[in-house]
Design a protein around this motif. Structure first.
Motif, PDB file in Angstrom:
ATOM      1  N   ALA A 174      -5.210  -8.540   1.285  1.00  0.00           N
ATOM      2  CA  ALA A 174      -5.043  -7.103   1.510  1.00  0.00           C
ATOM      3  C   ALA A 174      -4.127  -6.485   0.466  1.00  0.00           C
ATOM      4  CB  ALA A 174      -4.484  -6.862   2.905  1.00  0.00           C
ATOM      5  N   GLU A 175      -4.540  -5.345  -0.055  1.00  0.00           N
ATOM      6  CA  GLU A 175      -3.698  -4.666  -1.031  1.00  0.00           C
ATOM      7  C   GLU A 175      -2.788  -3.634  -0.369  1.00  0.00           C
ATOM      8  OE1 GLU A 175      -5.428  -5.541  -5.276  1.00  0.00           O
ATOM      9  OE2 GLU A 175      -6.520  -4.037  -4.100  1.00  0.00           O
ATOM     10  N   LYS A 176      -3.297  -2.946   0.644  1.00  0.00           N
ATOM     11  CA  LYS A 176      -2.510  -1.856   1.232  1.00  0.00           C
ATOM     12  C   LYS A 176      -2.114  -2.077   2.673  1.00  0.00           C
ATOM     13  CE  LYS A 176      -4.292   1.528  -1.978  1.00  0.00           C
ATOM     14  NZ  LYS A 176      -5.529   2.252  -2.250  1.00  0.00           N
ATOM     15  N   ARG A 177      -3.036  -2.604   3.472  1.00  0.00           N
ATOM     16  CA  ARG A 177      -2.669  -2.794   4.883  1.00  0.00           C
ATOM     17  C   ARG A 177      -3.513  -3.860   5.552  1.00  0.00           C
ATOM     18  NH1 ARG A 177      -4.888   3.157   6.706  1.00  0.00           N
ATOM     19  NH2 ARG A 177      -6.865   2.859   5.641  1.00  0.00           N
ATOM     20  N   LEU A 178      -2.916  -4.376   6.607  1.00  0.00           N
ATOM     21  CA  LEU A 178      -3.551  -5.420   7.408  1.00  0.00           C
ATOM     22  C   LEU A 178      -3.440  -4.990   8.865  1.00  0.00           C
ATOM     23  CD1 LEU A 178      -4.629  -8.311   7.925  1.00  0.00           C
ATOM     24  CD2 LEU A 178      -2.278  -9.131   7.755  1.00  0.00           C
ATOM     25  N   ILE A 179      -4.585  -4.963   9.540  1.00  0.00           N
ATOM     26  CA  ILE A 179      -4.589  -4.587  10.959  1.00  0.00           C
ATOM     27  C   ILE A 179      -5.052  -5.785  11.780  1.00  0.00           C
ATOM     28  CG2 ILE A 179      -5.656  -3.078  12.689  1.00  0.00           C
ATOM     29  CD1 ILE A 179      -5.657  -0.853  10.617  1.00  0.00           C
ATOM     30  N   LEU A 180      -4.237  -6.138  12.764  1.00  0.00           N
ATOM     31  CA  LEU A 180      -4.508  -7.317  13.601  1.00  0.00           C
ATOM     32  C   LEU A 180      -4.427  -6.944  15.065  1.00  0.00           C
ATOM     33  CD1 LEU A 180      -2.010  -9.958  12.144  1.00  0.00           C
ATOM     34  CD2 LEU A 180      -4.497 -10.100  11.993  1.00  0.00           C
ATOM     35  N   SER A 181      -5.285  -7.540  15.878  1.00  0.00           N
ATOM     36  CA  SER A 181      -5.064  -7.416  17.320  1.00  0.00           C
ATOM     37  C   SER A 181      -5.037  -8.813  17.923  1.00  0.00           C
ATOM     38  CB  SER A 181      -6.144  -6.565  17.986  1.00  0.00           C
ATOM     39  OG  SER A 181      -7.357  -7.264  18.032  1.00  0.00           O
TER      40      SER A 181
ATOM     41  N   ALA B  44      -4.609  -6.151  24.625  1.00  0.00           N
ATOM     42  CA  ALA B  44      -4.535  -6.374  23.186  1.00  0.00           C
ATOM     43  C   ALA B  44      -3.393  -5.581  22.575  1.00  0.00           C
ATOM     44  CB  ALA B  44      -5.849  -6.004  22.503  1.00  0.00           C
ATOM     45  N   ARG B  45      -2.560  -6.300  21.840  1.00  0.00           N
ATOM     46  CA  ARG B  45      -1.536  -5.676  21.020  1.00  0.00           C
ATOM     47  C   ARG B  45      -2.177  -5.427  19.671  1.00  0.00           C
ATOM     48  NH1 ARG B  45       2.463  -2.629  21.249  1.00  0.00           N
ATOM     49  NH2 ARG B  45       3.942  -3.887  22.412  1.00  0.00           N
ATOM     50  N   LEU B  46      -1.990  -4.245  19.155  1.00  0.00           N
ATOM     51  CA  LEU B  46      -2.565  -3.884  17.868  1.00  0.00           C
ATOM     52  C   LEU B  46      -1.420  -3.590  16.908  1.00  0.00           C
ATOM     53  CD1 LEU B  46      -5.254  -3.093  16.431  1.00  0.00           C
ATOM     54  CD2 LEU B  46      -4.887  -0.782  17.293  1.00  0.00           C
ATOM     55  N   ILE B  47      -1.466  -4.152  15.717  1.00  0.00           N
ATOM     56  CA  ILE B  47      -0.419  -3.845  14.750  1.00  0.00           C
ATOM     57  C   ILE B  47      -1.030  -3.517  13.384  1.00  0.00           C
ATOM     58  CG2 ILE B  47       1.457  -5.203  15.813  1.00  0.00           C
ATOM     59  CD1 ILE B  47       0.643  -7.115  13.303  1.00  0.00           C
ATOM     60  N   GLU B  48      -0.374  -2.603  12.717  1.00  0.00           N
ATOM     61  CA  GLU B  48      -0.741  -2.305  11.335  1.00  0.00           C
ATOM     62  C   GLU B  48       0.434  -2.730  10.465  1.00  0.00           C
ATOM     63  OE1 GLU B  48      -2.456   1.428   8.861  1.00  0.00           O
ATOM     64  OE2 GLU B  48      -0.523   1.720   9.837  1.00  0.00           O
ATOM     65  N   ALA B  49       0.170  -3.618   9.500  1.00  0.00           N
ATOM     66  CA  ALA B  49       1.238  -4.097   8.625  1.00  0.00           C
ATOM     67  C   ALA B  49       0.986  -3.634   7.196  1.00  0.00           C
ATOM     68  CB  ALA B  49       1.320  -5.617   8.684  1.00  0.00           C
ATOM     69  N   VAL B  50       2.081  -3.447   6.471  1.00  0.00           N
ATOM     70  CA  VAL B  50       2.011  -3.017   5.066  1.00  0.00           C
ATOM     71  C   VAL B  50       3.005  -3.858   4.252  1.00  0.00           C
ATOM     72  CG1 VAL B  50       1.299  -0.629   5.560  1.00  0.00           C
ATOM     73  CG2 VAL B  50       3.738  -1.204   5.516  1.00  0.00           C
ATOM     74  N   PRO B  51       2.819  -3.939   2.937  1.00  0.00           N
ATOM     75  CA  PRO B  51       3.799  -4.690   2.138  1.00  0.00           C
ATOM     76  C   PRO B  51       5.197  -4.107   2.351  1.00  0.00           C
ATOM     77  CG  PRO B  51       1.869  -4.151   0.824  1.00  0.00           C
ATOM     78  CD  PRO B  51       1.737  -3.378   2.109  1.00  0.00           C
ATOM     79  N   ALA B  52       6.185  -4.989   2.529  1.00  0.00           N
ATOM     80  CA  ALA B  52       7.552  -4.521   2.840  1.00  0.00           C
ATOM     81  C   ALA B  52       8.211  -3.905   1.606  1.00  0.00           C
ATOM     82  CB  ALA B  52       8.389  -5.677   3.347  1.00  0.00           C
TER      83      ALA B  52
END
Ligand code: SAM
Length: 237
Positions: free
Chosen positions: A163-170, A229-237
């Protein structure tokens, strides 16, 4: 060293090519032949998909954005993404799931004559550990449930590397209450419980992301009676 997913992975592949395929195709579909529990899971899952679409479109239009949908199932997310103009790679370990997703995409995404319609997703049968390339966004919904925490860290690191910009996981959140429910479920296994389900503590997922230099930017939670379901959006820190 044991392969990521280990022996569990073969069991999961076999399940989602056979009885699991029949069960989940029904749950993710629209037909009436579902029981109360399946109906409830269908509702919960559709809310997760809605939440993901909202998270994604929040940051601007999806036209031309590249998205990898890892563990795409029957295409519940890949198809709406394509409708918004995203360039989608949709893959799954189950050939049966991929064939169904492709069939549904072909039914729903009739390209118009000027060629400005949605771009047909590219579908591939492969486990997510074999995915490579770079995408603006990587999404992986309701797949972590098949990974024990010991394998989850590697899986999360791999997805983040794509992923370059974001990662979405549930994932199914491991709170006391849900852990208890699951234990009760294990004491009384029903006929459809062909695979093990792993719950994950949000702190563990967050730590796995931090280890590879990512941070959580947004969180969501979907709960119905039988779906969590927990949903999270992650981005480079
Ligand atoms: N993401 C889809 C959705 O939300 O509609 C499907 C979710 S379904 C509960 C889990 C999916 O993950 C199944 O289609 C299964 O075949 C797939 N899967 C499980 N382990 C996988 C792996 N290691 N690599 C790729 N796909 C996997």
């Amino acid at each position: 060293a044991e392969e990521v997913g280990g022996g569990d992975k073969e069991v999961v592949r076999e399940y989602f090519n056979n009885s699991g395929f029949q069960r989940w195709k029904k749950i993710y579909g629209e037909t009436d032949d579902v029981n109360k529990v399946q109906q409830d899971i269908r509702l919960g899952h559709s809310k997760t998909v809605e939440n993901v679409m909202a998270m994604l479109t929040d940051e601007g239009p999806l036209k031309g954005v590249t998205v990898c949908d890892a563990g795409c199932g029957t295409g519940s997310l890949a198809i709406p993404l394509a409708k918004e103009g995203a360039i989608v790679l949709a893959s799954d370990i189950s050939a049966a799931m991929v064939a169904e997703a492709k069939k549904q995409a072909e039914e729903q995404l009739l390209t118009d004559s000027e060629g400005v319609g949605p771009v047909m997703p590219k579908f591939e049968v492969k486990d997510l550990e074999s995915l490579n390339g770079k995408y603006d966004t990587v999404v992986c919904l309701d797949v972590l449930i098949h990974y024990p925490q010991s394998k989850a860290d590697g899986m999360i690191a791999h997805l983040a590397s794509l992923a370059e910009k974001r990662l979405i996981l549930s994932f199914a959140p491991k709170t006391f209450y849900y852990a208890l429910l699951k234990r009760v479920g294990e004491l009384f296994p029903g006929p459809s419980k062909a695979t093990r389900a792993y719950l994950h503590a949000e702190a563990d997922v967050e730590r796995a992301l931090q280890k590879v230099g990512w941070k959580i930017r947004k969180r969501g939670l979907t709960t119905t009676q039988f779906y969590f379901a927990r949903l999270i959006e992650a981005v480079p820190a």
